[in-house]
Design a protein around this motif. Structure first.
Motif, PDB file in Angstrom:
ATOM      1  N   GLY A  33      23.470 -27.269 -41.128  1.00  0.00           N
ATOM      2  CA  GLY A  33      23.042 -26.830 -39.803  1.00  0.00           C
ATOM      3  C   GLY A  33      22.164 -25.594 -39.818  1.00  0.00           C
ATOM      4  O   GLY A  33      21.579 -25.229 -38.802  1.00  0.00           O
ATOM      5  N   VAL A  34      22.064 -24.937 -40.962  1.00  0.00           N
ATOM      6  CA  VAL A  34      21.167 -23.781 -41.093  1.00  0.00           C
ATOM      7  C   VAL A  34      19.737 -24.319 -41.213  1.00  0.00           C
ATOM      8  O   VAL A  34      19.489 -25.294 -41.916  1.00  0.00           O
ATOM      9  N   PHE A  35      18.795 -23.690 -40.528  1.00  0.00           N
ATOM     10  CA  PHE A  35      17.447 -24.265 -40.436  1.00  0.00           C
ATOM     11  C   PHE A  35      16.380 -23.184 -40.384  1.00  0.00           C
ATOM     12  O   PHE A  35      16.649 -21.995 -40.233  1.00  0.00           O
ATOM     13  N   LEU A  36      15.149 -23.645 -40.474  1.00  0.00           N
ATOM     14  CA  LEU A  36      13.977 -22.794 -40.242  1.00  0.00           C
ATOM     15  C   LEU A  36      12.825 -23.695 -39.834  1.00  0.00           C
ATOM     16  O   LEU A  36      12.848 -24.909 -40.065  1.00  0.00           O
ATOM     17  N   VAL A  37      11.827 -23.084 -39.205  1.00  0.00           N
ATOM     18  CA  VAL A  37      10.594 -23.797 -38.848  1.00  0.00           C
ATOM     19  C   VAL A  37       9.455 -23.151 -39.626  1.00  0.00           C
ATOM     20  O   VAL A  37       9.301 -21.930 -39.626  1.00  0.00           O
ATOM     21  N   ARG A  38       8.664 -23.977 -40.306  1.00  0.00           N
ATOM     22  CA  ARG A  38       7.524 -23.479 -41.075  1.00  0.00           C
ATOM     23  C   ARG A  38       6.270 -24.240 -40.665  1.00  0.00           C
ATOM     24  O   ARG A  38       6.341 -25.281 -39.995  1.00  0.00           O
ATOM     25  N   ASP A  39       5.119 -23.729 -41.072  1.00  0.00           N
ATOM     26  CA  ASP A  39       3.865 -24.430 -40.834  1.00  0.00           C
ATOM     27  C   ASP A  39       3.768 -25.629 -41.763  1.00  0.00           C
ATOM     28  O   ASP A  39       4.215 -25.565 -42.918  1.00  0.00           O
ATOM     29  N   SER A  40       3.174 -26.701 -41.274  1.00  0.00           N
ATOM     30  CA  SER A  40       2.903 -27.850 -42.137  1.00  0.00           C
ATOM     31  C   SER A  40       1.832 -27.469 -43.149  1.00  0.00           C
ATOM     32  O   SER A  40       0.848 -26.821 -42.808  1.00  0.00           O
TER      33      SER A  40
END
Length: 271
Positions: A33-40
């Motif tokens: 459930g741990v997450f991050l958002v990065r650039d493609s």
């Protein structure tokens, strides 16, 4: 475990430019459930939602859909107005095996300045060779936000610094590695030349690979749009090159352009 994050706190979950492998390495040590958002790394403008699920890390592409003035974000068959709404949805709904619980922790990353950087824009962070800086965020591939020992933050050019590996570099180590009797100015120019792969005969043409809107008070800075062809007339040691674009002469960061190779110049004459 209940979700414990604010989807509107972008600084907590957006990690900017980041490779798939780096994201995987960071999340593998975390709970589900741990997450991050990065650039493609493959489609400019798109994002990737990286989530620890069971014993693996999943990478879900988020497509940015532009229709007129309307912008939407699509993940799978779901469409959202913005990224916070997307994350809020997956706080309550499962992706594959888990909902989103909390953003990944940010590692404190120290970097060593290899050269002096005077800065030209108001949001730049000037520094001297040998200074130790702390990375705040990796906003762009060649420009990060960093903080100095006085607590001031600003933008820094990535080619001017080097990472400090845990236990492997001290301030003295960094200075020794950059010394050896050579002129630091020539070393700096060598680094600039290495980035461009070749010693260029000027003037030469370069294509803008990263847009940049200069400070409104800096009348000599060029506004850059991706795909623009700029005529480079001078390569300054401080990283601010000079050139001509759309009839205007001014300066721009060398990290935002790449030279047009003569064998693939799309009709641009480099001679």
């Amino acid at each position: 475990m209940a979700a414990t994050f604010d989807p509107y706190d972008k600084s907590s979950w957006y990690f900017g430019p980041m490779s798939r492998q780096d994201a995987t390495d960071l999340l593998l040590a975390e709970e589900g459930g741990v997450f991050l958002v990065r650039d493609s790394t493959t489609i400019h403008g798109d994002f990737v939602l990286c989530v620890k699920e069971d014993s693996k890390v999943s990478h879900y592409i988020i497509n940015k859909i532009q229709q007129g003035e309307q912008t939407n974000y699509r993940i799978g068959d779901q469409m959202f107005d913005d990224l916070p709404n997307l994350l809020a949805f997956y706080k309550l709904h499962y992706l594959d095996t888990t909902p989103l619980i909390r953003p990944a922790p940010r590692r404190i990353e120290k970097i060593l300045a290899k050269y002096d950087f005077e800065g030209r824009d108001a949001d730049d962070l000037p520094f001297k060779k040998g200074e130790i800086l702390t990375v705040v965020s990796k906003d762009e591939e060649q420009w990060w936000t960093a903080k100095n020992s006085f607590g001031r933050t600003g933008s820094i050019p990535v080619p001017y610094v080097q990472k400090i590996e845990d236990g492997h570099h001290s301030l003295n180590d960094g200075n020794r590695s950059m010394s050896g009797g050579s002129n630091p100015v020539s070393q700096h120019q060598e680094a600039v030349n290495k980035r461009t792969n070749i010693q260029r005969k000027l003037p030469a043409y370069a294509r803008v690979k990263q847009a940049r809107v200069p400070n409104a008070y800096d009348k000599t800075a060029l506004k850059l749009e991706v795909g623009d062809i700029i005529k480079v007339t001078k390569m300054n040691i401080n990283g601010q090159w000079e050139g001509e674009l759309n009839g205007k002469v001014g300066h721009f960061p060398f990290t935002h352009v790449e030279f047009v190779d003569s064998e693939n110049n799309d009709g641009v004459d480099e001679s």
